[in-house]
Design an enzyme around this catalytic site. Sequence first.
Site, PDB file in Angstrom:
ATOM      1  N   ILE A  43       0.852  -1.188   0.000  1.00  0.00           N
ATOM      2  CA  ILE A  43       0.000   0.000   0.000  1.00  0.00           C
ATOM      3  C   ILE A  43       0.893   1.244   0.000  1.00  0.00           C
ATOM      4  O   ILE A  43       2.015   1.213   0.496  1.00  0.00           O
ATOM      5  CB  ILE A  43      -0.958  -0.011   1.222  1.00  0.00           C
ATOM      6  CG1 ILE A  43      -2.070   1.026   1.087  1.00  0.00           C
ATOM      7  CG2 ILE A  43      -0.191   0.173   2.531  1.00  0.00           C
ATOM      8  CD1 ILE A  43      -3.199   0.871   2.114  1.00  0.00           C
ATOM      9  N   CYS A  44       0.386   2.315  -0.579  1.00  0.00           N
ATOM     10  CA  CYS A  44       1.064   3.613  -0.518  1.00  0.00           C
ATOM     11  C   CYS A  44      -0.032   4.669  -0.332  1.00  0.00           C
ATOM     12  O   CYS A  44      -1.046   4.378   0.308  1.00  0.00           O
ATOM     13  CB  CYS A  44       1.913   3.859  -1.769  1.00  0.00           C
ATOM     14  SG  CYS A  44       0.973   3.984  -3.302  1.00  0.00           S
ATOM     15  N   ARG A  45       0.145   5.840  -0.892  1.00  0.00           N
ATOM     16  CA  ARG A  45      -0.877   6.875  -0.730  1.00  0.00           C
ATOM     17  C   ARG A  45      -2.080   6.592  -1.633  1.00  0.00           C
ATOM     18  O   ARG A  45      -3.209   6.572  -1.176  1.00  0.00           O
ATOM     19  CB  ARG A  45      -0.299   8.260  -1.018  1.00  0.00           C
ATOM     20  CG  ARG A  45      -1.275   9.384  -0.798  1.00  0.00           C
ATOM     21  CD  ARG A  45      -0.615  10.758  -0.956  1.00  0.00           C
ATOM     22  NE  ARG A  45      -1.565  11.802  -0.651  1.00  0.00           N
ATOM     23  CZ  ARG A  45      -2.434  12.301  -1.526  1.00  0.00           C
ATOM     24  NH1 ARG A  45      -2.467  11.850  -2.763  1.00  0.00           N
ATOM     25  NH2 ARG A  45      -3.271  13.249  -1.163  1.00  0.00           N
ATOM     26  N   GLY A  95      -1.558   4.313  -4.755  1.00  0.00           N
ATOM     27  CA  GLY A  95      -1.336   3.109  -5.546  1.00  0.00           C
ATOM     28  C   GLY A  95      -0.137   3.143  -6.473  1.00  0.00           C
ATOM     29  O   GLY A  95       0.362   2.103  -6.891  1.00  0.00           O
ATOM     30  N   THR A 155      -3.806   4.261   0.852  1.00  0.00           N
ATOM     31  CA  THR A 155      -4.252   4.723   2.170  1.00  0.00           C
ATOM     32  C   THR A 155      -5.375   5.740   2.049  1.00  0.00           C
ATOM     33  O   THR A 155      -6.266   5.796   2.902  1.00  0.00           O
ATOM     34  CB  THR A 155      -3.061   5.327   2.944  1.00  0.00           C
ATOM     35  OG1 THR A 155      -1.997   4.359   2.964  1.00  0.00           O
ATOM     36  CG2 THR A 155      -3.434   5.685   4.359  1.00  0.00           C
TER      37      THR A 155
END
Length: 195
Positions: free
Chosen positions: A87-89, A91, A116
């Site tokens: 996961i990141c901010r 994708g 996220t």
Amino acid sequence: MSIPIGSFVTTYQHFKGTDAMSTQTISPEALKRLAEQSESIDLIDVRTPIEFREVHVPFARNLPLDQLDSKSVANVRSAQHGPLYVICRTGSRASKAIEKLAEAGIEPLVNVEGGTVAWDTAGLPVVRGKKAVSLERQVRIAAGALVVTGAALGFFLNPYWIGLSAFVGAGLVFAGVTDTCAMGMLIARMPWNRG
């Protein structure tokens, strides 16, 4: 308890150069349901430590993209057989991390759709900390400041300074076309993003 992830995960193919890559994705809601049913979910968050400290999924561990050592991750995961969720901010960085991890032979890898931001927007539980400026916003601020500086110096001092604005503009076009951002990677290494 072993849960088949097939009902939660979507697979799609995209192309990198001449190679087709298959990427699995999962919605935040499906990952939350899976986490409630499973003993352990291996979720890594590849954002900067400052972004992670601001808000993150409760069971995520931070492993920033610029520090991601796929070989050490592979060594740690050698005994685990379940998927590695990334996961990141939103994708984009997670996709880059998945490419890097896939090259090290780690599988299965699953990207959390929307990152996220989507997790938080869906009202799922998060851990909140000190507010921070996102990496994407820092890049926009830096790029804008360099363009304005180049234009101002070109107008008041010497027309050659306009080249700074042109250079930044060309860099932004390159970043958009290649989906890489050298300025973002540089800013991610700054002390205020280290935590």
